[in-house]
Write a protein that holds these residues in place. Structure first.
Motif, mmCIF file in Angstrom:
data_model
loop_
_atom_site.group_PDB
_atom_site.id
_atom_site.type_symbol
_atom_site.label_atom_id
_atom_site.label_comp_id
_atom_site.label_asym_id
_atom_site.label_seq_id
_atom_site.Cartn_x
_atom_site.Cartn_y
_atom_site.Cartn_z
ATOM 1 N N MET A 1 55.465 -84.311 89.363
ATOM 2 C CA MET A 1 56.736 -85.015 89.395
ATOM 3 C C MET A 1 56.577 -86.371 90.051
ATOM 4 O O MET A 1 57.143 -87.351 89.582
ATOM 5 N N GLU A 2 55.809 -86.391 91.114
ATOM 6 C CA GLU A 2 55.577 -87.645 91.837
ATOM 7 C C GLU A 2 54.856 -88.663 90.951
ATOM 8 O O GLU A 2 55.097 -89.850 91.033
ATOM 9 N N ARG A 3 54.010 -88.174 90.070
ATOM 10 C CA ARG A 3 53.234 -89.046 89.189
ATOM 11 C C ARG A 3 54.136 -89.795 88.190
ATOM 12 O O ARG A 3 53.817 -90.881 87.731
ATOM 13 N N TRP A 4 55.262 -89.216 87.848
ATOM 14 C CA TRP A 4 56.175 -89.840 86.906
ATOM 15 C C TRP A 4 56.781 -91.116 87.470
ATOM 16 O O TRP A 4 57.200 -91.991 86.731
ATOM 17 N N LEU A 5 56.823 -91.230 88.760
ATOM 18 C CA LEU A 5 57.451 -92.383 89.407
ATOM 19 C C LEU A 5 56.456 -93.470 89.799
ATOM 20 O O LEU A 5 56.856 -94.516 90.292
ATOM 21 N N VAL A 6 55.162 -93.226 89.588
ATOM 22 C CA VAL A 6 54.139 -94.202 89.953
ATOM 23 C C VAL A 6 53.931 -95.169 88.781
ATOM 24 O O VAL A 6 53.782 -94.753 87.633
ATOM 25 N N ILE A 7 53.945 -96.458 89.085
ATOM 26 C CA ILE A 7 53.760 -97.492 88.056
ATOM 27 C C ILE A 7 52.463 -98.238 88.331
ATOM 28 O O ILE A 7 52.237 -98.713 89.436
ATOM 29 N N ASP A 8 51.625 -98.339 87.303
ATOM 30 C CA ASP A 8 50.369 -99.073 87.410
ATOM 31 C C ASP A 8 50.620 -100.522 86.991
ATOM 32 O O ASP A 8 50.429 -100.894 85.842
ATOM 33 N N TRP A 9 51.113 -101.345 87.916
ATOM 34 C CA TRP A 9 51.451 -102.731 87.626
ATOM 35 C C TRP A 9 50.245 -103.520 87.146
ATOM 36 O O TRP A 9 50.360 -104.369 86.273
ATOM 37 N N GLN A 10 49.092 -103.238 87.678
ATOM 38 C CA GLN A 10 47.880 -103.940 87.269
ATOM 39 C C GLN A 10 47.551 -103.616 85.810
ATOM 40 O O GLN A 10 47.213 -104.503 85.026
ATOM 41 N N GLY A 11 47.691 -102.359 85.418
ATOM 42 C CA GLY A 11 47.428 -101.953 84.037
ATOM 43 C C GLY A 11 48.428 -102.544 83.061
ATOM 44 O O GLY A 11 48.117 -102.763 81.895
ATOM 45 N N ILE A 12 49.640 -102.803 83.534
ATOM 46 C CA ILE A 12 50.668 -103.368 82.662
ATOM 47 C C ILE A 12 50.411 -104.843 82.366
ATOM 48 O O ILE A 12 50.555 -105.298 81.239
ATOM 49 N N PHE A 13 50.022 -105.609 83.388
ATOM 50 C CA PHE A 13 49.975 -107.057 83.225
ATOM 51 C C PHE A 13 48.578 -107.679 83.173
ATOM 52 O O PHE A 13 48.427 -108.778 82.658
ATOM 53 N N ILE A 14 47.571 -107.033 83.689
ATOM 54 C CA ILE A 14 46.234 -107.635 83.725
ATOM 55 C C ILE A 14 45.434 -107.164 82.515
ATOM 56 O O ILE A 14 45.252 -105.965 82.311
ATOM 57 N N PRO A 15 44.985 -108.114 81.692
ATOM 58 C CA PRO A 15 44.228 -107.749 80.488
ATOM 59 C C PRO A 15 42.943 -106.994 80.821
ATOM 60 O O PRO A 15 42.286 -107.274 81.813
ATOM 61 N N SER A 16 42.620 -106.041 79.954
ATOM 62 C CA SER A 16 41.387 -105.267 80.150
ATOM 63 C C SER A 16 40.206 -105.899 79.427
ATOM 64 O O SER A 16 39.070 -105.493 79.639
#
Length: 186
Positions: A1-16
């Motif tokens: 449940m806790e994992r649902w609220l975690v946001i990976d901001w780096q994965g969203i905005f930083i190109p891979s």
């Protein structure tokens, strides 16, 4: 449940992957698809047929992987969209500035001249006489002899100039002038 609220901001905005690589991939795929689509005839005469839709879907699927491997960030998507928009605008601009580059902006193709079909142009675009007559009837033309000129435009639509078009336009202008005079006098 806790994992649902975690946001990976780096994965969203930083190109891979490299931004330059994204731009090169997007450019190559766009230019390749642009070239292929310019070479294909405008078969469906201004409509999107089922085969055209299939081609678009398959192009999109093939192009997605070719353009960006498996990108995941919003930034990568924005870079690819920006690259496609750039090439679309640039090629339109180039076709406008350099009209000699006919493959960028197709000129209208004459299909009928003075009531006579131009067979080689119909064959080049894979249009049958029946298909053309269907489009003429949809625009209110009953007989081929009524058509002074019929062109296939760059978007696949058919534009028609009938033998009486100029006469109708002159009569319509005279009627408008008469109406204007009566309004100004009254």
């Amino acid at each position: 449940m806790e994992r649902w609220l975690v946001i990976d901001w780096q994965g969203i905005f930083i190109p891979s992957i490299s931004v330059l690589e994204l731009m090169i991939r997007g450019s190559l795929v766009y230019l390749a698809l642009f070239s292929v689509l310019r070479l294909l005839p405008s078969r469906q005469i201004g409509t999107l047929g089922i085969t055209d839709l299939l081609v678009v879907v398959l192009f999109a699927e093939a192009a997605q992987n070719a353009m960006a491997r498996n990108y995941t960030s919003i930034t990568e998507g924005a870079i690819l969209v920006g690259t496609v928009i750039f090439w679309s605008y640039f090629l339109n601009w180039l076709g406008y500035k350099l009209p000699r580059l006919r493959f960028l902006n197709r000129p209208p193709l004459l299909l009928v001249k003075n009531g006579q079909l131009i067979e080689r142009h119909l064959q080049r675009e894979l249009i049958t006489a029946d298909e053309l007559m269907s489009k003429l009837r949809q625009q209110g033309v009953e007989f081929l002899a009524e058509v002074k000129f019929a062109y296939m435009e760059a978007d696949g639509s058919i534009s028609i100039i009938t033998s009486d078009s100029k006469t109708d336009a002159v009569a319509g202008q005279k009627q408008s002038d008469t109406e204007l005079e009566s309004v100004t006098e009254g």
